[in-house]
Design a protein around this motif. Structure first.
Motif, mmCIF file in Angstrom:
data_model
loop_
_atom_site.group_PDB
_atom_site.id
_atom_site.type_symbol
_atom_site.label_atom_id
_atom_site.label_comp_id
_atom_site.label_asym_id
_atom_site.label_seq_id
_atom_site.Cartn_x
_atom_site.Cartn_y
_atom_site.Cartn_z
ATOM 1 N N ALA A 19 0.828 -1.198 0.000
ATOM 2 C CA ALA A 19 0.000 0.000 0.000
ATOM 3 C C ALA A 19 0.869 1.258 0.000
ATOM 4 O O ALA A 19 0.565 2.238 -0.693
ATOM 5 C CB ALA A 19 -0.934 0.001 1.208
ATOM 6 N N GLY A 20 1.964 1.237 0.759
ATOM 7 C CA GLY A 20 2.874 2.372 0.766
ATOM 8 C C GLY A 20 3.502 2.599 -0.597
ATOM 9 O O GLY A 20 3.644 3.743 -1.052
ATOM 10 N N ALA A 21 3.887 1.512 -1.258
ATOM 11 C CA ALA A 21 4.476 1.607 -2.598
ATOM 12 C C ALA A 21 3.462 2.153 -3.595
ATOM 13 O O ALA A 21 3.786 2.994 -4.447
ATOM 14 C CB ALA A 21 4.976 0.243 -3.044
ATOM 15 N N ALA A 22 2.217 1.691 -3.501
ATOM 16 C CA ALA A 22 1.169 2.175 -4.405
ATOM 17 C C ALA A 22 0.898 3.651 -4.161
ATOM 18 O O ALA A 22 0.689 4.423 -5.113
ATOM 19 C CB ALA A 22 -0.101 1.359 -4.203
ATOM 20 N N ALA A 23 0.902 4.063 -2.892
ATOM 21 C CA ALA A 23 0.665 5.468 -2.567
ATOM 22 C C ALA A 23 1.757 6.349 -3.164
ATOM 23 O O ALA A 23 1.476 7.441 -3.680
ATOM 24 C CB ALA A 23 0.603 5.647 -1.048
ATOM 25 N N LEU A 57 -5.106 5.704 1.630
ATOM 26 C CA LEU A 57 -4.462 4.407 1.806
ATOM 27 C C LEU A 57 -3.708 4.354 3.134
ATOM 28 O O LEU A 57 -3.814 3.381 3.889
ATOM 29 C CB LEU A 57 -3.490 4.136 0.656
ATOM 30 C CG LEU A 57 -4.078 3.632 -0.652
ATOM 31 C CD1 LEU A 57 -2.981 3.537 -1.713
ATOM 32 C CD2 LEU A 57 -4.757 2.275 -0.482
ATOM 33 N N ARG A 58 -2.938 5.396 3.416
ATOM 34 C CA ARG A 58 -2.170 5.413 4.664
ATOM 35 C C ARG A 58 -3.089 5.412 5.877
ATOM 36 O O ARG A 58 -2.899 4.639 6.824
ATOM 37 C CB ARG A 58 -1.247 6.627 4.715
ATOM 38 C CG ARG A 58 -0.253 6.593 5.894
ATOM 39 C CD ARG A 58 0.682 7.786 5.864
ATOM 40 N NE ARG A 58 1.775 7.627 6.805
ATOM 41 C CZ ARG A 58 1.715 7.956 8.102
ATOM 42 N NH1 ARG A 58 0.578 8.449 8.598
ATOM 43 N NH2 ARG A 58 2.760 7.793 8.896
ATOM 44 N N GLU A 59 -4.100 6.272 5.851
ATOM 45 C CA GLU A 59 -5.021 6.340 6.975
ATOM 46 C C GLU A 59 -5.740 5.016 7.204
ATOM 47 O O GLU A 59 -5.916 4.569 8.338
ATOM 48 C CB GLU A 59 -6.055 7.452 6.728
ATOM 49 C CG GLU A 59 -5.482 8.867 6.757
ATOM 50 C CD GLU A 59 -6.530 9.906 6.413
ATOM 51 O OE1 GLU A 59 -7.657 9.494 6.032
ATOM 52 O OE2 GLU A 59 -6.226 11.110 6.515
ATOM 53 N N ALA A 273 5.203 2.653 10.098
ATOM 54 C CA ALA A 273 6.621 2.599 9.749
ATOM 55 C C ALA A 273 6.841 1.760 8.490
ATOM 56 O O ALA A 273 7.632 2.129 7.613
ATOM 57 C CB ALA A 273 7.433 2.034 10.912
ATOM 58 N N MET A 274 6.132 0.628 8.387
ATOM 59 C CA MET A 274 6.258 -0.225 7.214
ATOM 60 C C MET A 274 5.743 0.491 5.971
ATOM 61 O O MET A 274 6.373 0.462 4.908
ATOM 62 C CB MET A 274 5.491 -1.544 7.418
ATOM 63 C CG MET A 274 5.768 -2.578 6.343
ATOM 64 S SD MET A 274 4.689 -4.052 6.429
ATOM 65 C CE MET A 274 4.955 -4.574 8.126
ATOM 66 N N PHE A 275 4.600 1.143 6.109
ATOM 67 C CA PHE A 275 4.005 1.906 4.997
ATOM 68 C C PHE A 275 4.964 3.004 4.545
ATOM 69 O O PHE A 275 5.249 3.147 3.349
ATOM 70 C CB PHE A 275 2.676 2.501 5.455
ATOM 71 C CG PHE A 275 1.911 3.236 4.385
ATOM 72 C CD1 PHE A 275 0.838 2.646 3.745
ATOM 73 C CD2 PHE A 275 2.247 4.548 4.032
ATOM 74 C CE1 PHE A 275 0.115 3.324 2.766
ATOM 75 C CE2 PHE A 275 1.540 5.230 3.054
ATOM 76 C CZ PHE A 275 0.473 4.621 2.428
ATOM 77 N N ASP A 276 5.456 3.782 5.490
ATOM 78 C CA ASP A 276 6.295 4.938 5.156
ATOM 79 C C ASP A 276 7.635 4.528 4.560
ATOM 80 O O ASP A 276 8.152 5.208 3.668
ATOM 81 C CB ASP A 276 6.511 5.796 6.402
ATOM 82 C CG ASP A 276 5.236 6.501 6.856
ATOM 83 O OD1 ASP A 276 4.290 6.609 6.046
ATOM 84 O OD2 ASP A 276 5.188 6.936 8.015
#
Length: 294
Positions: A19-23, A57-59, A273-276
């Motif tokens: 999700a972080g990569a897609a964002a 996505l992040r939220e 942290a994983m997302f970011d």
């Protein structure tokens, strides 16, 4: 924004990194015209297909109660022997209904429920255990006697994310033949489903794959439960010890995620942290080398 096809591999709870990569891709000026996903990739891909923005996505992904997705059956709650009984009688430790309800609510928030709400946008890979074959939803629905309006996206992504021995396989009745099949983790059929990409669409395809893990600790295998866990983890991560797949069909973005894909016991802070980390890594890759879209 530049339209692309996103191809998302499976990886358990590391879907947060997907999700972080897609964002990061959205933030770089691209949009996902079509999405293909397996397991965790199907979960994230469905949110993209429903129109979730980078911020949403992040939220959303970082606030999901990931430990709460593991819903034990009645047998599974019995102290000591519960997990053995659940695997023996139900073919899995957890039911998967909470996961499906959670994703149904997330999609419904964007007005999306059935595949009719996402015509041609999302394709989900599942494994038909009863016929030892891979299937793609919604492609298989007409063959099995279903209209797109009759089948929820959340049910399909639950099928794709039902890791063997972890989640119960999902029953699916073929209305034409009357047969009831057990559907399970799409990763067994195609963990990185580049072969599902429709090349006739004329859109550039971008693959999202996890960076090889740097640590592969030895695991003692003692008894059926630990053996099953080793099989599952190998199915998710064994390819990461092999040379990276080179394919002319897709450009591949490299996603960092060191966490065990089956370790759902993470906090909101760990999820963020994983997302970011994945967002920063992909943003840097795209800034250094923009996607080839011609």
């Amino acid at each position: 924004m530049t339209p692309i096809v996103g191809v998302f591999e499976g990886g358990g709870v590391r879907g947060i990194a997907l999700a972080g990569a897609a964002a990061a891709t959205l933030d770089a000026g691209y949009r996902f015209e079509r999405v293909v996903g397996t397991s965790a990739g199907a979960l994230v891909g469905s949110l993209l297909a429903a129109g979730y923005s980078s911020r949403e996505l992040r939220e959303t992904v970082c606030q999901i109660d990931w430990p709460g997705l593991l819903d034990r059956s009645v047998a599974g709650r019995i102290p000591g022997v519960g997990k053995h009984l659940s695997v023996f009688f139900d073919q899995g430790l957890y039911i998967g209904e909470v996961l499906e309800r959670t994703w149904d609510a997330l999609l419904a928030a964007k007005g999306m429920r059935s595949f009719a709400d996402l015509p041609g946008v999302l394709r989900v890979v599942v494994t038909d255990l009863s016929h030892t074959r891979g299937l793609v939803f919604p492609d298989h629905l007409a063959e099995a006697g279903y209209a797109l309006t009759e089948f929820s996206v959340a049910r399909a992504v639950r099928m794709s994310a039902s890791v063997p021995f972890v989640f119960h396989p999902v029953e699916f009745q073929d209305r034409v033949t009357g047969e009831v099949s057990l559907m399970s983790d799409g990763a067994m059929a195609a963990n990185f489903p580049i072969q599902v990409v429709d090349r006739q669409a004329g859109l550039p395809a971008v693959g999202y794959r996890f960076r090889p893990l740097t640590d592969h600790p030895h695991v003692d295998i003692r008894g059926p439960i630990s053996f099953a866990a080793a099989v599952i983890r190998s199915g998710i991560g064994a390819r990461e010890g092999l040379p990276a797949l080179q394919s002319s069909l897709v450009e591949v973005l490299d996603i960092p995620a060191e966490r065990d894909g089956l370790d759902f016991q993470l906090t909101d802070r760990q999820a963020r942290a994983m997302f970011d980390e994945a967002h920063a890594a992909v943003a840097e890759q795209l800034a250094r080398s923009p996607l080839t879209v011609a």
